[in-house]
Design an enzyme around this catalytic site. Structure first.
Site, PDB file in Angstrom:
ATOM      1  N   LYS A 165       1.425   0.462 -11.339  1.00  0.00           N
ATOM      2  CA  LYS A 165       0.722  -0.555 -12.118  1.00  0.00           C
ATOM      3  C   LYS A 165       1.230  -0.549 -13.538  1.00  0.00           C
ATOM      4  O   LYS A 165       0.970   0.368 -14.296  1.00  0.00           O
ATOM      5  CB  LYS A 165      -0.790  -0.279 -12.074  1.00  0.00           C
ATOM      6  CG  LYS A 165      -1.527  -1.423 -11.423  1.00  0.00           C
ATOM      7  CD  LYS A 165      -2.988  -1.205 -11.345  1.00  0.00           C
ATOM      8  CE  LYS A 165      -3.607  -2.486 -10.788  1.00  0.00           C
ATOM      9  NZ  LYS A 165      -5.000  -2.355 -10.511  1.00  0.00           N
ATOM     10  N   THR A 179      -3.252  12.939  11.448  1.00  0.00           N
ATOM     11  CA  THR A 179      -2.411  12.354  10.403  1.00  0.00           C
ATOM     12  C   THR A 179      -1.996  13.502   9.478  1.00  0.00           C
ATOM     13  O   THR A 179      -2.682  14.522   9.421  1.00  0.00           O
ATOM     14  CB  THR A 179      -3.162  11.305   9.579  1.00  0.00           C
ATOM     15  OG1 THR A 179      -4.230  11.958   8.905  1.00  0.00           O
ATOM     16  CG2 THR A 179      -3.714  10.202  10.450  1.00  0.00           C
ATOM     17  N   GLU A 194      -3.052   6.017  13.332  1.00  0.00           N
ATOM     18  CA  GLU A 194      -4.351   5.428  13.676  1.00  0.00           C
ATOM     19  C   GLU A 194      -4.222   4.183  14.546  1.00  0.00           C
ATOM     20  O   GLU A 194      -5.216   3.667  15.057  1.00  0.00           O
ATOM     21  CB  GLU A 194      -5.114   5.037  12.401  1.00  0.00           C
ATOM     22  CG  GLU A 194      -5.674   6.211  11.613  1.00  0.00           C
ATOM     23  CD  GLU A 194      -4.714   6.749  10.566  1.00  0.00           C
ATOM     24  OE1 GLU A 194      -3.485   6.576  10.737  1.00  0.00           O
ATOM     25  OE2 GLU A 194      -5.181   7.348   9.585  1.00  0.00           O
ATOM     26  N   TRP A 226       1.477  -5.283 -10.569  1.00  0.00           N
ATOM     27  CA  TRP A 226       1.993  -4.318  -9.601  1.00  0.00           C
ATOM     28  C   TRP A 226       3.501  -4.399  -9.462  1.00  0.00           C
ATOM     29  O   TRP A 226       4.073  -5.490  -9.410  1.00  0.00           O
ATOM     30  CB  TRP A 226       1.374  -4.586  -8.216  1.00  0.00           C
ATOM     31  CG  TRP A 226      -0.028  -4.089  -8.106  1.00  0.00           C
ATOM     32  CD1 TRP A 226      -0.767  -3.473  -9.063  1.00  0.00           C
ATOM     33  CD2 TRP A 226      -0.865  -4.185  -6.947  1.00  0.00           C
ATOM     34  NE1 TRP A 226      -2.008  -3.169  -8.575  1.00  0.00           N
ATOM     35  CE2 TRP A 226      -2.096  -3.593  -7.284  1.00  0.00           C
ATOM     36  CE3 TRP A 226      -0.694  -4.688  -5.657  1.00  0.00           C
ATOM     37  CZ2 TRP A 226      -3.152  -3.498  -6.386  1.00  0.00           C
ATOM     38  CZ3 TRP A 226      -1.739  -4.599  -4.760  1.00  0.00           C
ATOM     39  CH2 TRP A 226      -2.965  -4.012  -5.123  1.00  0.00           C
TER      40      TRP A 226
HETATM   41  P1  ADP Z   1       1.485   9.946   8.099  1.00  0.00           P
HETATM   42  O1  ADP Z   1       0.652   9.080   7.195  1.00  0.00           O
HETATM   43  O2  ADP Z   1       0.750  11.015   8.768  1.00  0.00           O
HETATM   44  O3  ADP Z   1       2.807  10.336   7.513  1.00  0.00           O
HETATM   45  P2  ADP Z   1       2.005   7.741   9.905  1.00  0.00           P
HETATM   46  O4  ADP Z   1       3.235   7.758  10.726  1.00  0.00           O
HETATM   47  O5  ADP Z   1       0.746   7.417  10.532  1.00  0.00           O
HETATM   48  O6  ADP Z   1       1.959   9.149   9.352  1.00  0.00           O
HETATM   49  O7  ADP Z   1       2.257   6.844   8.643  1.00  0.00           O
HETATM   50  C1  ADP Z   1       1.893   5.506   8.611  1.00  0.00           C
HETATM   51  C2  ADP Z   1       2.358   4.895   7.333  1.00  0.00           C
HETATM   52  O8  ADP Z   1       3.781   4.894   7.255  1.00  0.00           O
HETATM   53  C3  ADP Z   1       1.994   3.445   7.187  1.00  0.00           C
HETATM   54  O9  ADP Z   1       0.668   3.291   6.766  1.00  0.00           O
HETATM   55  C4  ADP Z   1       3.009   2.975   6.158  1.00  0.00           C
HETATM   56  O10 ADP Z   1       2.623   3.311   4.851  1.00  0.00           O
HETATM   57  C5  ADP Z   1       4.221   3.792   6.488  1.00  0.00           C
HETATM   58  N1  ADP Z   1       5.156   2.986   7.294  1.00  0.00           N
HETATM   59  C6  ADP Z   1       5.302   2.985   8.617  1.00  0.00           C
HETATM   60  N2  ADP Z   1       6.275   2.135   8.993  1.00  0.00           N
HETATM   61  C7  ADP Z   1       6.763   1.579   7.865  1.00  0.00           C
HETATM   62  C8  ADP Z   1       7.774   0.609   7.577  1.00  0.00           C
HETATM   63  N3  ADP Z   1       8.511   0.050   8.523  1.00  0.00           N
HETATM   64  N4  ADP Z   1       7.971   0.283   6.288  1.00  0.00           N
HETATM   65  C9  ADP Z   1       7.244   0.836   5.296  1.00  0.00           C
HETATM   66  N5  ADP Z   1       6.286   1.752   5.497  1.00  0.00           N
HETATM   67  C10 ADP Z   1       6.047   2.119   6.768  1.00  0.00           C
END
Ligand code: ADP
Length: 544
Positions: free
Chosen positions: A438, A185, A330, A443
């Site tokens: 917040k 990640t 993950e 929120w």
């Molecule tokens: P990194 O955290 O390494 O940038 P990831 O691709 O694993 O890479 O990121 C996952 C995160 O991306 C999710 O937990 C979420 O916060 C965000 N995410 C993924 N798809 C969407 C979506 N369609 N809308 C909003 N947030 C998204």
């Protein structure tokens, strides 16, 4: 009493065997890094993957050894994945957009023994060479004619390297829980964390992805995975496409609007997937040149929230169905996809868009729930939001070399996202838990505000962050990049929110910037923005 069915371990190389046997001639077309278009098929991909496997074994690579790939989506990268997995070694996709320090950190942490690399990334890695201790050999994904001079230790062109193997080789067979791949990640907080996929999780994930209510792809599709293999497994498409026998079009290093359009049009691509930034570039190119998308049927958009205006444009102007999706590294990465269930299928206009703005519903194999801070489950009413937790056979249970159990007592993984769930199972992200604003104890969703702001015709990109404010704790600040040649006032932009959100959600101020920083996976880097605006003082605003 046990069932009397065969023990057929879910191994990833069975996917390429299946593709080669039953979808033999299906093309795999690539815009090569060298320039020209290259065409192959699944028979060839499998044959060359076997040579990769054989050659790796001759180099002493064994079950469990890690092989780093720093590479774009190409046929060579695809062959490399199957070849690596076929002897039980582990592909480790390294995101070349990470900071150099992170690249060397993760290669050392993963203890990669071999590195396969596109010529485009050689300059990054050459600078790090002294720090990449575990790498014994570098295979440059090109042929001898295009091999650049390099200072990297033991570097050979891929084509020479695999030509030393004759392909008279058989895959290895082992337990389906054996590691198949790794991806770190991006580590927005602290060091990156290594997610380790198994053969079983990859195969099950591909089966989930292929369902009609998930990616909805089949052998008649021509699939263009724009999302890179180094970004969360290109959302599974390097495994799903051969599994279902779809043709593949690989974009190589060129992800800009004109290059992607050319592939979509020339190869009659029916299905594609990428993050919103890529589609922004494509849509701009289409508009500027008055182009159409006559062949494209479906586009999956995820990785960050898909703006409403983008869904609308794809569907109404270009006749392309948008499937908004959510996932994370993950989760292999798919979590939810936005196909319309019967309850919503007949909706039209704004009501349909409201549903498509949600991130979708989970396929079989993903359990999800939302909880409050005391871990009590919250109602699935489409309104209440809480921490989103997930469970399933392609969800991580631990990180590489970390003893810490990352699951709760019920076996759920905390996604770090804040979301609502409705009674039909549709999930909508309101924020990442660390980005939520917040204000006065309530929120405010930065994502909702950003989605609205990018709907303004003069806005190219928008980010909303919480900035300290004495009375309310935090208030939203709207950070804006205007489209080229445009000018706008603060009041004009803030007025755009009128009637669309609760008045008290309206940002207290607008900061105009030239550029918004992004992470290696193309997300807005909120940490950097918060740092930049940490001493910012809001003008006096009357809140209702
Ligand atoms: P990194 O955290 O390494 O940038 P990831 O691709 O694993 O890479 O990121 C996952 C995160 O991306 C999710 O937990 C979420 O916060 C965000 N995410 C993924 N798809 C969407 C979506 N369609 N809308 C909003 N947030 C998204």
């Amino acid at each position: 009493m046990l069932g009397l069915m065969q023990d057929w371990q879910l191994l990833c190389h069975r996917i390429i065997d299946h593709a080669a046997l039953y979808h033999a001639e299906r093309p795999v077309i690539t815009r090569s890094i060298e320039g020209p278009i290259h065409t192959t098929n699944y028979v060839e991909v499998r044959a060359r993957a076997l040579r990769v496997a054989q050659r790796l074994e001759r180099d002493g690579i064994r079950l469990g050894d890690r092989v780093a790939t720093l590479a774009w989506n190409t046929w060579r990268h695809l062959e490399a994945w199957y070849g690596i997995m076929g002897i039980g070694a582990v592909y480790h996709t390294v995101n070349p957009r990470l900071f150099p320090d992170q690249i060397s950190w993760i290669i050392n942490h993963a203890e990669d023994r071999v590195m396969m690399i596109d010529t485009s990334f050689l300059p990054i890695v050459e600078k790090l060479a002294d720090r990449l201790k575990p790498i014994e050999r570098t295979i440059v994904l090109t042929d001898a004619a295009h091999m650049p001079a390099t200072t990297l230790r033991n570097a050979v062109p891929y084509e020479d390297w695999i030509s030393e193997a004759d392909g008279d080789f058989a895959w290895k067979y082992f337990d389906e829980n054996t590691a198949a791949g790794m991806c770190y990640t991006s580590g927005t907080t602290g060091n990156p964390k290594g997610v380790v996929y198994s053969h079983r999780s990859n195969v099950l994930h591909s089966m989930m992805a292929a369902q009609a209510d998930a990616m909805s792809v089949c052998s008649r599709d021509i699939i263009l995975p724009v999302v890179p293999m180094f970004h969360a497994n290109c959302w599974g498409l390097a495994l799903t496409s051969p599994m279902i026998g779809a043709a593949m079009v690989m974009p190589g290093a060129k992800l800009d609007g004109p290059s992607i359009y050319q592939l979509l049009d020339t190869y009659r691509v029916s299905f594609t997937a990428a993050v919103p930034t890529v589609w922004l570039m494509l849509l701009q190119h289409l508009e500027a040149n008055n182009l159409k998308l006559p062949y494209l049927k479906n586009v999956v958009i995820g990785g960050s929230a898909c703006p409403r205006a983008m869904i609308q444009k794809f569907q109404d102007v270009y006749g392309v169905n948008v499937c908004h999706a959510w996932g994370m590294t993950e989760m292999s990465p798919l979590g939810t996809l936005g196909s319309l269930k019967p309850e919503y299928a007949s909706l039209t206009g704004e009501a349909r868009l409201d549903v498509q703005m949600k991130q979708g519903h989970p396929p079989f194999g993903v359990d999800m729930k939302i909880v409050d801070d005391s871990d009590r489950e919250l109602p699935r009413d489409g309104k209440t939001f809480g921490r989103l937790k997930v469970r399933g056979p392609s969800v991580a249970r631990a990180y590489f070399k970390e003893d810490r159990n990352v699951l709760d007592d019920g076996g759920f993984f905390d996604t770090g996202d804040v979301a609502t769930l409705d009674r039909h199972g549709y999930m909508q992200i309101t924020d990442r838990s660390k980005d939520v604003i917040k204000s006065g104890g309530e929120w405010i969703s930065s994502i909702d505000l950003e989605n609205l702001a990018v709907g303004h015709p003069k806005v190219a990109e928008a980010a909303v962050i919480g900035v300290r404010q004495p009375k309310w704790g935090e208030r939203p600040l709207l950070v804006i990049v205007l489209k080229e040649g445009q000018s706008a006032t603060k009041d004009e932009l803030l007025g755009f929110f009128d009637g669309k959100i609760a008045k008290w959600w309206t940002p207290d101020d607008v900061a105009f910037v030239d550029e918004i920083p992004h992470t290696a996976t193309g997300k807005i880097q909120k940490t950097a923005l918060r740092e930049r605006f940490k001493d910012y003082a809001f003008p006096a605003v009357a809140h209702q």
